[in-house]
Design a protein around this motif. Structure first.
Motif, PDB file in Angstrom:
ATOM      1  N   LEU A 198      41.444  38.568  34.173  1.00  0.00           N
ATOM      2  CA  LEU A 198      42.880  38.292  34.156  1.00  0.00           C
ATOM      3  C   LEU A 198      43.629  39.150  35.180  1.00  0.00           C
ATOM      4  CD1 LEU A 198      43.387  37.895  30.289  1.00  0.00           C
ATOM      5  CD2 LEU A 198      43.809  36.117  32.013  1.00  0.00           C
ATOM      6  N   LYS A 199      43.157  40.368  35.383  1.00  0.00           N
ATOM      7  CA  LYS A 199      43.821  41.280  36.327  1.00  0.00           C
ATOM      8  C   LYS A 199      43.929  40.688  37.726  1.00  0.00           C
ATOM      9  CE  LYS A 199      43.034  45.770  34.257  1.00  0.00           C
ATOM     10  NZ  LYS A 199      41.945  46.743  34.060  1.00  0.00           N
ATOM     11  N   LYS A 200      42.936  39.885  38.073  1.00  0.00           N
ATOM     12  CA  LYS A 200      42.929  39.282  39.407  1.00  0.00           C
ATOM     13  C   LYS A 200      44.069  38.277  39.592  1.00  0.00           C
ATOM     14  CE  LYS A 200      37.903  39.738  39.608  1.00  0.00           C
ATOM     15  NZ  LYS A 200      36.612  39.030  39.541  1.00  0.00           N
ATOM     16  N   TYR A 201      44.623  37.839  38.480  1.00  0.00           N
ATOM     17  CA  TYR A 201      45.689  36.839  38.538  1.00  0.00           C
ATOM     18  C   TYR A 201      47.085  37.491  38.587  1.00  0.00           C
ATOM     19  CZ  TYR A 201      42.530  32.995  37.159  1.00  0.00           C
ATOM     20  OH  TYR A 201      41.559  32.049  37.093  1.00  0.00           O
ATOM     21  N   TYR A 202      47.157  38.817  38.400  1.00  0.00           N
ATOM     22  CA  TYR A 202      48.461  39.482  38.357  1.00  0.00           C
ATOM     23  C   TYR A 202      49.024  39.674  39.765  1.00  0.00           C
ATOM     24  CZ  TYR A 202      47.185  40.861  33.552  1.00  0.00           C
ATOM     25  OH  TYR A 202      46.814  40.876  32.245  1.00  0.00           O
ATOM     26  N   HIS A 203      50.338  39.807  39.863  1.00  0.00           N
ATOM     27  CA  HIS A 203      50.945  40.246  41.110  1.00  0.00           C
ATOM     28  C   HIS A 203      51.910  41.397  40.799  1.00  0.00           C
ATOM     29  CE1 HIS A 203      53.354  36.746  39.569  1.00  0.00           C
ATOM     30  NE2 HIS A 203      54.297  37.663  39.632  1.00  0.00           N
ATOM     31  N   HIS A 204      52.284  42.116  41.834  1.00  0.00           N
ATOM     32  CA  HIS A 204      53.126  43.305  41.655  1.00  0.00           C
ATOM     33  C   HIS A 204      54.588  42.894  41.729  1.00  0.00           C
ATOM     34  CE1 HIS A 204      53.907  47.595  41.699  1.00  0.00           C
ATOM     35  NE2 HIS A 204      52.604  47.757  41.502  1.00  0.00           N
ATOM     36  N   ASP A 205      55.352  43.227  40.685  1.00  0.00           N
ATOM     37  CA  ASP A 205      56.782  42.852  40.709  1.00  0.00           C
ATOM     38  C   ASP A 205      57.646  44.020  41.175  1.00  0.00           C
ATOM     39  OD1 ASP A 205      56.785  44.593  38.593  1.00  0.00           O
ATOM     40  OD2 ASP A 205      57.971  43.301  37.276  1.00  0.00           O
ATOM     41  N   GLY A 206      57.031  45.024  41.795  1.00  0.00           N
ATOM     42  CA  GLY A 206      57.766  46.207  42.232  1.00  0.00           C
ATOM     43  C   GLY A 206      57.492  47.387  41.332  1.00  0.00           C
ATOM     44  N   LYS A 207      57.318  47.091  40.018  1.00  0.00           N
ATOM     45  CA  LYS A 207      57.015  48.171  39.077  1.00  0.00           C
ATOM     46  C   LYS A 207      55.617  48.005  38.465  1.00  0.00           C
ATOM     47  CE  LYS A 207      60.729  47.926  36.444  1.00  0.00           C
ATOM     48  NZ  LYS A 207      61.724  48.224  35.403  1.00  0.00           N
ATOM     49  N   ASN A 208      55.361  46.771  37.963  1.00  0.00           N
ATOM     50  CA  ASN A 208      54.097  46.550  37.242  1.00  0.00           C
ATOM     51  C   ASN A 208      53.332  45.356  37.799  1.00  0.00           C
ATOM     52  OD1 ASN A 208      54.536  48.559  35.113  1.00  0.00           O
ATOM     53  ND2 ASN A 208      56.245  47.196  34.541  1.00  0.00           N
ATOM     54  N   LEU A 209      52.069  45.333  37.399  1.00  0.00           N
ATOM     55  CA  LEU A 209      51.255  44.145  37.680  1.00  0.00           C
ATOM     56  C   LEU A 209      51.508  43.151  36.555  1.00  0.00           C
ATOM     57  CD1 LEU A 209      47.910  45.766  38.816  1.00  0.00           C
ATOM     58  CD2 LEU A 209      49.205  44.052  40.114  1.00  0.00           C
ATOM     59  N   ILE A 210      52.055  42.000  36.884  1.00  0.00           N
ATOM     60  CA  ILE A 210      52.371  41.021  35.831  1.00  0.00           C
ATOM     61  C   ILE A 210      52.088  39.601  36.318  1.00  0.00           C
ATOM     62  CG2 ILE A 210      54.188  42.387  34.717  1.00  0.00           C
ATOM     63  CD1 ILE A 210      56.107  40.252  36.227  1.00  0.00           C
ATOM     64  N   ASN A 211      52.121  38.683  35.382  1.00  0.00           N
ATOM     65  CA  ASN A 211      52.106  37.260  35.672  1.00  0.00           C
ATOM     66  C   ASN A 211      52.587  36.525  34.425  1.00  0.00           C
ATOM     67  OD1 ASN A 211      51.691  34.590  36.195  1.00  0.00           O
ATOM     68  ND2 ASN A 211      49.660  34.862  37.122  1.00  0.00           N
ATOM     69  N   PRO A 212      53.888  36.239  34.323  1.00  0.00           N
ATOM     70  CA  PRO A 212      54.429  35.642  33.092  1.00  0.00           C
ATOM     71  C   PRO A 212      53.910  34.227  32.832  1.00  0.00           C
ATOM     72  CG  PRO A 212      56.115  35.774  34.801  1.00  0.00           C
ATOM     73  CD  PRO A 212      54.941  36.507  35.326  1.00  0.00           C
ATOM     74  N   ASN A 213      53.380  33.574  33.841  1.00  0.00           N
ATOM     75  CA  ASN A 213      52.872  32.211  33.651  1.00  0.00           C
ATOM     76  C   ASN A 213      51.406  32.144  33.236  1.00  0.00           C
ATOM     77  OD1 ASN A 213      55.327  31.014  34.453  1.00  0.00           O
ATOM     78  ND2 ASN A 213      54.789  31.473  36.593  1.00  0.00           N
ATOM     79  N   LEU A 214      50.755  33.285  33.229  1.00  0.00           N
ATOM     80  CA  LEU A 214      49.314  33.302  32.983  1.00  0.00           C
ATOM     81  C   LEU A 214      48.983  32.860  31.557  1.00  0.00           C
ATOM     82  CD1 LEU A 214      46.731  34.010  34.480  1.00  0.00           C
ATOM     83  CD2 LEU A 214      46.970  36.359  33.662  1.00  0.00           C
ATOM     84  N   THR A 215      48.054  31.906  31.452  1.00  0.00           N
ATOM     85  CA  THR A 215      47.683  31.367  30.145  1.00  0.00           C
ATOM     86  C   THR A 215      46.174  31.370  29.974  1.00  0.00           C
ATOM     87  OG1 THR A 215      49.577  29.878  30.298  1.00  0.00           O
ATOM     88  CG2 THR A 215      47.951  29.386  28.585  1.00  0.00           C
ATOM     89  N   LEU A 216      45.740  31.823  28.784  1.00  0.00           N
ATOM     90  CA  LEU A 216      44.347  31.652  28.392  1.00  0.00           C
ATOM     91  C   LEU A 216      44.292  30.422  27.500  1.00  0.00           C
ATOM     92  CD1 LEU A 216      41.355  32.967  28.016  1.00  0.00           C
ATOM     93  CD2 LEU A 216      42.276  33.643  25.790  1.00  0.00           C
ATOM     94  N   ILE A 217      43.542  29.410  27.908  1.00  0.00           N
ATOM     95  CA  ILE A 217      43.389  28.226  27.070  1.00  0.00           C
ATOM     96  C   ILE A 217      42.065  28.351  26.352  1.00  0.00           C
ATOM     97  CG2 ILE A 217      43.520  25.713  27.024  1.00  0.00           C
ATOM     98  CD1 ILE A 217      44.622  26.044  29.951  1.00  0.00           C
ATOM     99  N   ALA A 218      42.138  28.320  25.030  1.00  0.00           N
ATOM    100  CA  ALA A 218      40.944  28.617  24.220  1.00  0.00           C
ATOM    101  C   ALA A 218      40.577  27.427  23.352  1.00  0.00           C
ATOM    102  CB  ALA A 218      41.213  29.832  23.338  1.00  0.00           C
ATOM    103  N   THR A 219      39.305  27.112  23.335  1.00  0.00           N
ATOM    104  CA  THR A 219      38.827  26.053  22.444  1.00  0.00           C
ATOM    105  C   THR A 219      37.566  26.545  21.724  1.00  0.00           C
ATOM    106  OG1 THR A 219      38.346  23.686  22.311  1.00  0.00           O
ATOM    107  CG2 THR A 219      37.368  24.876  24.165  1.00  0.00           C
TER     108      THR A 219
END
Lengths: 408, 408
Positions: free
Chosen positions: B114-135
Motif C-alpha cells: 500500500l505504501k507504494k500507492y501513497y503520495h506526499h501531501d507536503g506533510k504526510n504520505l497519504i492517498n485518500p482514494n486508496l481502496t482495498l477490495i476484499a473477497t
C-alpha cells in the motif's frame, strides 16, 4: 404383509404384462419364502469370524438344497448357505463374512459347511449335485483355487446380476428387510414388503458400497435389465485404508465405533470457520463442511513450529496433535456425503426416485445411514428416498444363491 | 489475437443484444488490457512467500490505479496489485499468495504494498482514494482486523461474483491464459483469446477448487447471472490435511512433488487385483482404480501380524510399511477424479459443454490437470471439454480488483 410364496408366484403377476425371466427357467425351484422372518438372535461370534448378520428363517421351505453361494469382493468375502432346522420344519439362510485376504481360512470354513450337505453312499460321504455358486471378482481370481480345494462343482456368476437378484429377493420376499431413516421424526422406519410391490419396485438406483462403489440403474423386470451408470473409487476400502494408518484401530467395526465418538468439527473446516458466519447469499450455513480435514494442516504446522519434536518421526508428532476419533468421524462423513451426492446426481440424471444403498460399508451404522439418507434428502429436496437393508452386505451372495435355482 | 481494448469495448458488442452490466457503471475505468501478455520471468521467491504466479504486463494502461485486492480463502489468501513500469509505459498486475493462517504476516505485507500507492501531501504520505477490495470468507471474518490495521478504505465483495468477473477477464483479455490438455496428442494446448469470444464464452461451468470445491453454473452475460449448483468438501484442504499427517511434507508444493514420483498401484485396489483381469462385461479395465487406498489395510494388518512392532506407536509402524510418494499419488488421483466426476455430472445435468477448473488446488500440476481433463473426457465421451488457467488461483482476487472499476 407377505402374502405370496416364492419368487415365481409374485413375479409372474406383473401388471405390465412383461414376462419375468424366471418363467423361462429350465429348473425352477424357488426358495419357498412363505412366512420367512429375520431371526432375532443376539449378535454372536462364531469361529472367530466377524459378527454375523442375522439368519433368515424359512419355515416353509422343505425341498432339498444342494448349494452354497459366495461373493468374493476386493475386501470381504461373503457366504450364504441353507441349513435345515433340526427341531422344526423348514430351515434357515445363514450369512457369514471374512476378509478376502484370509482366503485360505475362508476355504477351510467352506469345507466344514459343505460337509453338512454330504450323505453316505455306503462307502464315502458324497453329494454329486452339490454346487458352490461364486460371484464377485474373486470368483474369477480364485476360481482354480476353489475348484481344486473344494469337493463340489463351482459355478461362476456375474456380479451385477447377482446384486440385483439378491436385492429383488430381499425387497419382495423378506419381511422387515428394507428400512429408511425418517429425517423429520429422527428414527428408522421398517418398510412392510407389501409397500414395495412388484409394479412399484422398478425402476430404482442401486448403490453398492464395497471396497469401491458401483452405481447401477435397474429398470427391470428381471435381473438383466440394468446398466452400471457410474461408480466411485472412494468407498469402504478407502475409509478402511486411511483409518488403518491414521488410527490405532484393528478392524472396520472398531473404526466405526471410534467415528461414533468423534467430533468432525475439530478437523473439518466449516463455512463458519472461513466466513465467521454463514454464507447466506448462496444458502451455506455456518456449520456446513467446506473442507473435510481442512483444519488439519494448520493445526499440524502450527504445532510443528511451536513445539520440539519428541518422537523419531514427524508424522507421529503431527498425528498426536489430533484426536483419532475426530479423524474417523470426519472421513466417515466425507466418504458417505460424497457417495450420497454422486448417487443423487445419477438418480436425477436417470429420473429415478428410489435409491437402495447396500454393501458391507454400511454395516447398519447409524452415522453412515443418516449421512447417506440426509444427503439424498438434502440434494433432492425430499423428492428422492434412500432405502437400506438389514442384509446390506449380502446382495451378491444372496443373488448367487438364487441363481442356481433360477438357472437363467 | 487480442484486438480489443478493455472490458467495455469487447462486451458492449455482444451480438445477443443484451446490455452488459458494465454499461451501467457509475465510474467505468476499465483496465486497459490492450497488448497485455504474461511475463515469462523465472519463477522466483519474494519475501519468503510461496512461488509466484507470473505477472501480467499491461503496456497500454496509463491511468492511475488506486486499489489493491485480496481474496481470503479457508487455506490461502491471494493478492492482486498494479505496479507502474519504471522503465517503460504501462505497468503490471502482480500476484501473491500466502497461507491464511499467517494472516498477520499477510497484513504486514499489504502495508508495504500500500505504501507504494501513497503520495506526499507536503506533510504526510497519504492517498485518500486508496481502496482495498476484499473477497472470500476472510473478508468477512477479518474485516475489522483489516480495517483497523490498514490505512485505506476496505470494500467487501461477494466471492462467487468476483470469481466470475475474474474468469471472464482472463478468458477475454489475457492472451495465452487459457489452455487445455490434448488427450490424443498428450500435450498442453494454449487457447488464443479470440477462440473464446464473448458470444461463445457463455454458458459454462466453473469448478473452483480451493480448500473445498464450489461448482457454479454461469449463464452470463455479466457476473450476476450465475447459480452455485453444487460443491464438495473433498478439495485441496482435504488432500493437504491428509498428506500433512501421512507424509513428512512441509507444504502443498512438496506434496505435489511427492505425488509426481509415486505409484498409486501400490496402495490402490485395481479391478485387476479383484478379478485377476478386467471386468469386461461392464467395460472396467484391469487397471481401473476400484478402491483408492484399498490395498492399504491388507498390507498394514498383514505386516502387523508378521513383524514385531518396533516403534512406540502402531500407526507409525503401519505407515512405515507404505511408501509416502505412493500415498500422495493415490490421494491426488482420488480427489481429482472425484471432482472430475462430480463436475461432469453437474455439466451434464445443466447441459454445459465447457468446464473451467480453477483454484489454488491445481497449481499447474501435471497429474492434477491430466486427471481432471481425463475424467471429463472419459465420462462425457469427448462431448465436454476441461479448460484451465495460468492464474488459476486468482479468479476471486482478480475479479475483486475489477470490481472497483466496474463498480456494479
Amino acid at each position: 404383509m407377505l402374502q405370496v410364496s416364492g419368487i415365481q408366484k409374485q413375479r409372474s403377476g406383473s401388471p405390465t404384462g412383461s414376462v419375468y425371466v424366471h418363467n423361462h427357467c429350465k429348473n425352477p425351484k424357488p426358495l419357498n419364502a412363505l412366512g420367512s422372518y429375520i431371526v432375532h438372535d443376539e449378535t454372536e461370534y462364531r469361529d472367530g469370524l466377524l459378527p454375523e448378520t442375522r439368519d433368515i428363517a424359512l419355515p416353509n421351505h422343505t425341498e432339498t438344497v444342494n448349494e452354497i453361494s459366495i461373493d468374493i469382493g476386493g475386501s470381504l468375502s461373503k457366504l450364504v448357505y441353507f441349513s435345515k432346522d433340526e427341531k422344526e420344519e423348514g430351515g434357515r439362510l445363514n450369512f457369514y463374512k471374512i476378509e478376502t485376504s484370509r482366503i485360505d481360512e475362508f476355504i477351510e470354513y467352506l469345507k466344514t459347511i459343505l460337509k453338512k450337505y454330504y450323505h453316505h453312499d455306503g462307502k464315502n460321504l458324497i453329494n454329486p449335485n452339490l454346487t458352490l455358486i461364486a460371484t464377485g471378482g474373486g470368483s474369477y481370481k480364485f476360481y482354480d483355487k476353489l475348484k481344486n480345494s473344494l469337493n463340489c462343482k463351482v459355478q461362476k456368476e456375474d456380479e451385477m446380476q447377482c446384486l440385483i437378484i439378491g436385492l429383488d429377493f430381499f425387497i419382495s420376499q423378506i419381511e422387515n428387510e428394507i428400512f429408511y431413516f425418517d429425517e423429520e421424526n429422527h428414527k428408522y422406519v421398517e418398510v412392510a414388503s407389501g409397500e414395495l410391490e412388484l409394479d412399484s419396485i422398478y425402476p430404482y438406483l442401486l448403490v453398492n458400497i464395497g471396497s469401491g462403489v458401483s452405481i447401477i440403474k435397474v429398470t427391470g423386470p428381471g435381473p438383466d435389465n440394468f446398466i452400471r451408470v457410474g461408480g466411485s473409487s472412494l468407498g469402504g476400502g478407502t475409509l478402511w485404508g486411511l483409518l488403518s494408518v491414521l488410527t490405532t484401530c484393528k478392524d472396520f467395526d472398531e473404526m466405526l465405533e471410534m467415528a461414533s465418538h468423534g467430533n468432525n468439527e475439530n478437523v473439518d473446516l466449516l463455512v463458519g470457520d472461513i466466513y465467521g458466519k454463514g454464507y447466506n447469499k448462496i444458502g451455506l450455513k455456518s456449520n456446513h463442511i467446506a473442507s473435510s480435514m481442512g483444519k488439519v494442516f494448520k493445526k499440524v504446522f502450527e504445532k510443528d513450529q511451536e513445539s520440539e519434536n519428541t518422537s523419531s518421526d514427524v508424522r507421529l508428532d503431527r498425528l498426536e496433535k489430533l484426536n483419532q476419533e475426530d479423524i474417523a468421524r470426519s472421513l466417515l462423513y466425507a466418504v458417505s456425503n460424497n457417495i450420497g451426492q454422486i448417487a443423487y446426481l445419477q438418480a436425477q440424471r436417470h429420473g429415478l426416485k428410489k435409491i437402495y444403498f447396500a454393501g458391507s460399508y454400511i454395516r447398519n451404522h447409524y452415522q453412515t445411514i443418516r449421512t447417506l439418507s440426509y444427503a439424498i434428502n438434502f440434494w433432492s429436496e425430499g423428492s428422492k428416498k434412500a432405502y437400506f437393508l438389514r442384509h446390506e452386505g449380502y446382495l451378491g451372495s444372496m443373488g448367487a444363491f438364487l441363481k442356481k435355482e433360477l438357472d437363467i
